[in-house]
Design an enzyme around this catalytic site. Structure first.
Site, PDB file in Angstrom:
ATOM      1  N   ASP A 306      12.875   3.364  -4.576  1.00 11.26           N
ATOM      2  CA  ASP A 306      11.603   3.444  -3.862  1.00 11.26           C
ATOM      3  C   ASP A 306      11.238   4.933  -3.768  1.00 11.26           C
ATOM      4  OD1 ASP A 306       9.267   2.856  -2.600  1.00 11.26           O
ATOM      5  OD2 ASP A 306      10.144   1.578  -1.060  1.00 11.26           O
TER       6      ASP A 306
HETATM    7  C1  NOJ Z   1       6.742   3.010  -1.101  1.00  8.79           C
HETATM    8  C2  NOJ Z   1       6.762   1.538  -0.877  1.00  8.79           C
HETATM    9  O1  NOJ Z   1       7.847   1.168  -0.057  1.00  8.79           O
HETATM   10  C3  NOJ Z   1       6.831   0.722  -2.166  1.00  8.79           C
HETATM   11  O2  NOJ Z   1       6.721  -0.630  -1.870  1.00  8.79           O
HETATM   12  C4  NOJ Z   1       5.758   1.181  -3.104  1.00  8.79           C
HETATM   13  O3  NOJ Z   1       5.767   0.385  -4.266  1.00  8.79           O
HETATM   14  C5  NOJ Z   1       5.991   2.645  -3.416  1.00  8.79           C
HETATM   15  N1  NOJ Z   1       5.883   3.426  -2.176  1.00  8.79           N
HETATM   16  C6  NOJ Z   1       5.004   3.197  -4.456  1.00  8.79           C
HETATM   17  O4  NOJ Z   1       3.755   3.330  -3.926  1.00  8.79           O
END
Ligand code: NOJ
Length: 762
Positions: A306
């Site tokens: 993430d």
């Molecule tokens: C953080 C989020 O937790 C995740 O779900 C998302 O896909 C990413 N950022 C990218 O934007």
């Protein structure tokens, strides 16, 4: 240098990527794409792809290999000049970036892909984006769609989103989020499928198939990503990015199955999560990523971290610095580094020092390259970036039709006293509330491209449907937040002058979503007071609640004449809600999450346990498992949702009362539409294992069927029960069905069981 075994293949690949060859190929593809939405790739066998990867790996330097593992956000890369822009472009040209997120649209993706093709090996970039509930056409938020319990419609919603994104240069979405969420304080419940493992697994599968089709390679399909691995939904106290502490049994029984369902449906990628799981950051968890996902499940796709989660292992106190974090993440099975810049800056040295395993690095690169081959990017790096197709697809009117269809299927009729709904053609309606004319809010969180001016408000939908013979009086009444009551008087006046009040209240779109945890899940501001002054006029009050999470709204639940829960319904929200208000569509949504009476009951789910001291008579709570100030029961139960018609459940038949190991039995029932209008019903099968080696919940959803019935029509439904439906994880984490008695329950909601039977497993 080693001579690659498949150098002829590689040569072909490099030649195919020359600008002239590309231009030619692209032209041919455009024609093909116009003829067929999903232009097919030349048939290449999996073995062929593996050979091409091996050839390519043989050509790659250590830095180029690590390059494939890096993902950066591209907001700056297409914007004005800056240091970051220059650095990124240089890295791309040097083959040190494998994927970009947040670069979208044909023009921009072509521009940046061209930079990647300047690199030595011309390996194309993967363009990724959070296409969570639609791209240009906005669909209801995922939690809203889950309320439809309509797997075909959910799959179609993901397919339309993929079609639009794929026409706009995107190869990969960070969806579906398959985290089971049982705590409405957590703002991200809006992005999932609710509290239930079975429903969540079915929806995970539908969404993966919707985004990807049966197989990657079509130009109307993009890679999906099952996230966040794992158990992110159990963040302590519903606080975003917090620790997760769940038992192994809960992990396997509740949180992992939707991920397994996504993997079984062929999901191309996984994303790990920000939380720790029982002390270990998920991003650094070998247990989750190597032992379970890539080991036990033999998952062939790749895992992306993430955003920044590799670097975050340092503040977690799990890694000393970025280099340590990168080594731990790679060893644990995180293949791609989203925005930590940890692999890029440290991994080469760690490999050279013998501190990071070259074989694990090669495996990660192979997994990423495999997807690029499967998507056909080596055959044509621009196959998703076609201006003509972009224009055509983004303006396809059928997409709005699909959005309206699922938006109305997502609406849940929570309450309908004295048939307040549907509205008989009233002479006048007072349309009141801070969300009555809202547009941006109806799109919810995670909107990437949508022109929010194109979103239909409730006011637009309702006035259009009401027509000339019905006068609509609008008054805002108050804001969603804040304490000004200055608008109350005008609202009361409008109500007094009208036959019926339709009140639109809830949260603003940015009160749920990522980093939007709340400690108070009540209706914000003075909206409840606004309801009260309107109710005091004596006019019937129909409340439309819109929000990204289950809210607590007891006064409205007690006193409103009718309540519709609309979630965030998307582009066609205003029309969809008008369809339901006027009965052009008979609501059939069922809650995918329990609605508590108060925050004190949270976390909450219908999967309660009997305990050793169950409350057997309402109110008899002394030394029982109870609260002294509230019943245990929720305000609205999982699976609840009313209709404008009524359904009679009857004719329960179990094919045999006992079942031998390995056998299946059939459970049949009939459902009749006993009302005056056609309607859909979600018939739900629950089960309880009465005595087991591990205490089991009072009810677990095991199957459901959504049927449509004309007035007076009866349908016979059959549910097949096999051993798998009776099984659970025992104390040794074995998936077992233990001999004994099971209670089978068929109902219209988890608290509205209509038929019961008993089955004995021998
Ligand atoms: C953080 C989020 O937790 C995740 O779900 C998302 O896909 C990413 N950022 C990218 O934007």
């Amino acid at each position: 240098m080693r001579v690659p075994r498949y150098h002829h293949l590689l040569l072909g690949l490099l030649l195919a990527a020359t600008p002239a060859a590309l231009a030619q190929k692209t032209k041919i593809k455009v024609k093909k794409a116009a003829a067929s939405a999903a232009s097919a790739l030349p048939q290449v066998s999996a073995a062929d792809i593996e050979q091409r990867i091996t050839a390519l790996l043989g050509q790659m330097t250590l830095e180029e290999k690590i390059g494939q593992l890096n993902q950066y956000s591209g907001r700056e890369v297409t914007g004005p000049a800056s240091n970051r822009k220059n650095d990124l472009l240089n890295s791309i040209r040097a083959g040190q970036v494998g994927s970009m997120l947040n670069v979208k649209g044909v023009a921009d993706t072509r521009l940046i892909q061209a930079e990647a093709l300047k690199s030595r090996l011309k390996i194309p970039l993967l363009f990724s984006l959070d296409v969570i509930h639609g791209y240009q056409t906005v669909f209801p938020i995922p939690l809203g769609e889950a309320a439809s319990w309509d797997l075909a419609a959910i799959r179609e919603s993901a397919h339309v989103a993929a079609r639009e994104a794929a026409a706009s240069g995107i190869h990969w979405t960070f969806a579906p989020m398959v985290d089971v969420g049982r705590d409405p304080r957590w703002g991200r419940v809006m992005e999932g499928a609710g509290e239930d493992t079975y429903l969540g697994s079915q929806i995970a599968r539908a969404r993966v198939l919707g985004f990807q089709g049966e197989k990657l390679g079509g130009t109307d399909a993009i890679m999906a990503c099952a996230k966040h691995f794992a158990a992110y939904g159990a963040a302590v106290a519903g606080r975003e990015y917090n620790v997760v502490d769940v038992s192994e049994q809960q992990l396997w029984q509740v949180y992992l199955p939707p991920f397994k369902a996504a993997a079984d449906a062929g999901v191309a990628t996984f994303m790990n999560s920000f939380n720790t799981l029982n002390g270990i950051p998920a991003t650094g968890s070998r247990y989750l990523q190597r032992d379970i996902l890539k080991g036990q499940w033999q998952y062939p796709g790749f895992v992306v971290s993430d955003w920044g989660s590799i670097g975050e292992m340092v503040p977690w106190g799990y890694a000393t610095d970025k280099a340590d974090a990168a080594r731990k993440a790679l060893a644990a099975g995180s293949d791609m580094d989203m925005e930590s810049d940890a692999y890029h800056t440290t991994l080469a040295q760690s490999v050279k020092d013998g501190k990071a395993d070259q074989a694990l690095l090669d495996d990660a690169v192979r997994r990423i390259l495999r997807k690029k081959f499967e998507l056909g990017l080596f055959d044509d790096p621009y196959r998703f970036s076609d201006e003509k197709r972009e224009k055509q697809v983004l303006n396809d009117p059928q997409h709005r039709v699909a959005a309206r269809d699922i938006a109305r299927k997502s609406v849940v009729l929570l309450k309908n006293d004295n048939h307040a709904l549907p509205l008989a053609q009233p002479r006048s309606i007072a349309l009141i509330g801070p969300l009555a004319k809202a547009k941006r809010d109806l799109a919810g969180s995670w909107v990437v491209l949508a022109d929010t001016a194109q979103i239909t408000s409730v006011h637009e939908g309702l006035t259009k449907r009401a027509g000339k013979n019905t006068q609509v009086r609008y008054a805002k009444g108050c804001e969603v937040q804040g304490d000004s009551r200055a608008g109350f008087a005008a609202a009361v006046e409008a109500a007094k002058a009208s036959d019926v009040v339709v009140l639109c209240v809830g949260e603003t779109w940015d009160m749920s979503g990522e980093a939007k945890s709340r400690t108070d899940i009540g209706l914000p501001g003075v909206q409840t007071e606004l309801f009260q002054v309107l109710k005091a006029t004596g006019k019937p009050v129909v409340v439309i609640l819109m929000a990204g999470r289950p809210l607590v709204f007891n006064q409205i639940a007690d006193q409103a004449d009718a309540i519709l829960y609309g979630w965030w319904p998307g582009s066609e929200g205003g029309h969809a809600l008008a369809d339901v208000l006027f009965g052009d569509y008979n609501p059939a949504g069922k809650l995918p999450s329990t609605f508590p009476r108060s925050l004190g009951q949270v976390p909450i789910s219908y999967q309660l346990y009997n305990t050793g001291r169950p409350v057997t008579k309402p109110g008899d709570i002394r030394y029982k498992s109870a609260y002294i100030d509230s019943p245990n029961t929720p305000r609205y139960a999982f699976g609840h949702g009313l209709s404008y018609t009524s359904f009679k459940y009857d004719g329960l038949k179990l094919s045999q009362p006992t079942m031998a190991a390995g056998q299946t039995v059939q459970l049949q029932c009939t459902v009749t539409n006993t009302g005056k209008v056609a309607g859909e019903e979600v018939v739900q099968l629950y089960l309880r294992d009465l005595v087991a080696s591990v205490a089991r919940p009072l009810k677990e959803l095991k199957d459901f069927q959504k049927i449509s019935l004309k007035p007076g029509e009866t349908k016979t439904l059959t549910f097949t029960i096999d051993q798998d439906k009776l099984a659970f994880y025992n104390a040794k984490l074995e998936w077992v069905a233990e001999p004994g008695d099971f209670q089978l329950m068929i109902g219209s909601a988890s608290d509205d069981i209509r038929l019961e039977s008993k089955l004995t497993l021998q």
